[in-house]
Design a protein around this motif. Structure first.
Motif, mmCIF file in Angstrom:
data_model
loop_
_atom_site.group_PDB
_atom_site.id
_atom_site.type_symbol
_atom_site.label_atom_id
_atom_site.label_comp_id
_atom_site.label_asym_id
_atom_site.label_seq_id
_atom_site.Cartn_x
_atom_site.Cartn_y
_atom_site.Cartn_z
ATOM 1 N N VAL A 48 64.408 18.765 3.549
ATOM 2 C CA VAL A 48 63.807 17.750 4.413
ATOM 3 C C VAL A 48 63.384 16.492 3.658
ATOM 4 O O VAL A 48 63.171 15.446 4.270
ATOM 5 C CB VAL A 48 62.590 18.321 5.183
ATOM 6 N N ASN A 49 63.261 16.560 2.362
ATOM 7 C CA ASN A 49 62.862 15.397 1.562
ATOM 8 C C ASN A 49 64.058 14.591 1.053
ATOM 9 O O ASN A 49 63.909 13.755 0.167
ATOM 10 C CB ASN A 49 62.024 15.846 0.364
ATOM 11 N N ASN A 50 65.241 14.837 1.600
ATOM 12 C CA ASN A 50 66.441 14.193 1.059
ATOM 13 C C ASN A 50 66.433 12.685 1.234
ATOM 14 O O ASN A 50 67.016 11.972 0.435
ATOM 15 C CB ASN A 50 67.712 14.794 1.651
ATOM 16 N N LEU A 51 65.773 12.174 2.256
ATOM 17 C CA LEU A 51 65.767 10.719 2.460
ATOM 18 C C LEU A 51 65.039 9.996 1.335
ATOM 19 O O LEU A 51 65.423 8.892 0.937
ATOM 20 C CB LEU A 51 65.137 10.369 3.809
ATOM 21 N N GLU A 52 64.004 10.603 0.808
ATOM 22 C CA GLU A 52 63.260 9.984 -0.285
ATOM 23 C C GLU A 52 63.927 10.233 -1.638
ATOM 24 O O GLU A 52 64.074 9.326 -2.449
ATOM 25 C CB GLU A 52 61.845 10.541 -0.334
ATOM 26 N N ASN A 53 64.322 11.471 -1.869
ATOM 27 C CA ASN A 53 64.769 11.864 -3.202
ATOM 28 C C ASN A 53 66.249 11.559 -3.480
ATOM 29 O O ASN A 53 66.652 11.524 -4.639
ATOM 30 C CB ASN A 53 64.503 13.351 -3.420
ATOM 31 N N CYS A 54 67.027 11.361 -2.458
ATOM 32 C CA CYS A 54 68.458 11.108 -2.649
ATOM 33 C C CYS A 54 68.847 9.677 -2.293
ATOM 34 O O CYS A 54 70.033 9.353 -2.191
ATOM 35 C CB CYS A 54 69.288 12.081 -1.817
ATOM 36 N N LYS A 55 67.875 8.819 -2.094
ATOM 37 C CA LYS A 55 68.134 7.453 -1.649
ATOM 38 C C LYS A 55 68.996 6.673 -2.638
ATOM 39 O O LYS A 55 69.920 5.956 -2.242
ATOM 40 C CB LYS A 55 66.815 6.721 -1.425
ATOM 41 N N VAL A 56 68.716 6.833 -3.919
ATOM 42 C CA VAL A 56 69.464 6.094 -4.943
ATOM 43 C C VAL A 56 70.943 6.487 -4.913
ATOM 44 O O VAL A 56 71.831 5.623 -4.954
ATOM 45 C CB VAL A 56 68.856 6.349 -6.341
ATOM 46 N N LEU A 57 71.200 7.787 -4.827
ATOM 47 C CA LEU A 57 72.591 8.256 -4.766
ATOM 48 C C LEU A 57 73.276 7.777 -3.495
ATOM 49 O O LEU A 57 74.448 7.387 -3.530
ATOM 50 C CB LEU A 57 72.652 9.783 -4.836
ATOM 51 N N ALA A 58 72.575 7.797 -2.376
ATOM 52 C CA ALA A 58 73.168 7.369 -1.113
ATOM 53 C C ALA A 58 73.537 5.888 -1.152
ATOM 54 O O ALA A 58 74.620 5.498 -0.697
ATOM 55 C CB ALA A 58 72.208 7.651 0.038
ATOM 56 N N GLU A 59 72.664 5.071 -1.709
ATOM 57 C CA GLU A 59 72.957 3.639 -1.812
ATOM 58 C C GLU A 59 74.111 3.376 -2.767
ATOM 59 O O GLU A 59 74.975 2.538 -2.498
ATOM 60 C CB GLU A 59 71.713 2.884 -2.259
ATOM 61 N N ARG A 60 74.127 4.118 -3.856
ATOM 62 C CA ARG A 60 75.220 3.952 -4.832
ATOM 63 C C ARG A 60 76.547 4.355 -4.217
ATOM 64 O O ARG A 60 77.561 3.673 -4.384
ATOM 65 C CB ARG A 60 74.921 4.790 -6.071
ATOM 66 N N TYR A 61 76.549 5.454 -3.473
ATOM 67 C CA TYR A 61 77.770 5.928 -2.833
ATOM 68 C C TYR A 61 78.253 4.939 -1.773
ATOM 69 O O TYR A 61 79.453 4.655 -1.680
ATOM 70 C CB TYR A 61 77.548 7.312 -2.230
ATOM 71 N N ALA A 62 77.333 4.394 -0.985
ATOM 72 C CA ALA A 62 77.711 3.413 0.035
ATOM 73 C C ALA A 62 78.341 2.175 -0.607
ATOM 74 O O ALA A 62 79.337 1.637 -0.103
ATOM 75 C CB ALA A 62 76.498 3.028 0.866
ATOM 76 N N GLN A 63 77.787 1.737 -1.715
ATOM 77 C CA GLN A 63 78.346 0.573 -2.414
ATOM 78 C C GLN A 63 79.718 0.902 -2.998
ATOM 79 O O GLN A 63 80.635 0.080 -2.942
ATOM 80 C CB GLN A 63 77.390 0.116 -3.525
ATOM 81 N N MET A 64 79.863 2.106 -3.530
ATOM 82 C CA MET A 64 81.151 2.495 -4.104
ATOM 83 C C MET A 64 82.230 2.600 -3.025
ATOM 84 O O MET A 64 83.395 2.300 -3.288
ATOM 85 C CB MET A 64 81.025 3.816 -4.858
#
Length: 78
Positions: A48-64
């Motif tokens: 349930v904490n994925n929005l906070e803890n995985c935000k950096v990876l999600a943004e990096r993946y979206a940019q890639m």
């Protein structure tokens, strides 16, 4: 004969340039796949904490996804 050798060298250079371009394009695509795998692992681990803890990876993946598309050799010739 000199023009034939020059033309052959030019075509060889162009083919090598194409191969290098396509190879680099695939390397960038595979890097995006690795980030995607890490993002999936992060989602599963964090729960349930994925929005906070995985935000950096999600943004990096979206940019890639925007930047690292596979492009064919025709992109060079145009």
């Amino acid at each position: 004969m000199a023009t034939d050798e020059g033309r052959a060298a030019q075509l060889t250079r162009k083919l090598k340039e194409r191969d290098d371009f396509v190879r680099e394009s695939w390397v960038r695509t595979m890097e995006a796949r690795i980030v995607q795998d890490n993002l999936q692992k992060c989602y599963r681990i964090e729960g349930v904490n994925n929005l906070e803890n995985c935000k950096v990876l999600a943004e990096r993946y979206a940019q890639m996804l925007k930047d690292n598309r596979v492009q064919g050799y025709k992109h060079i010739d145009v």
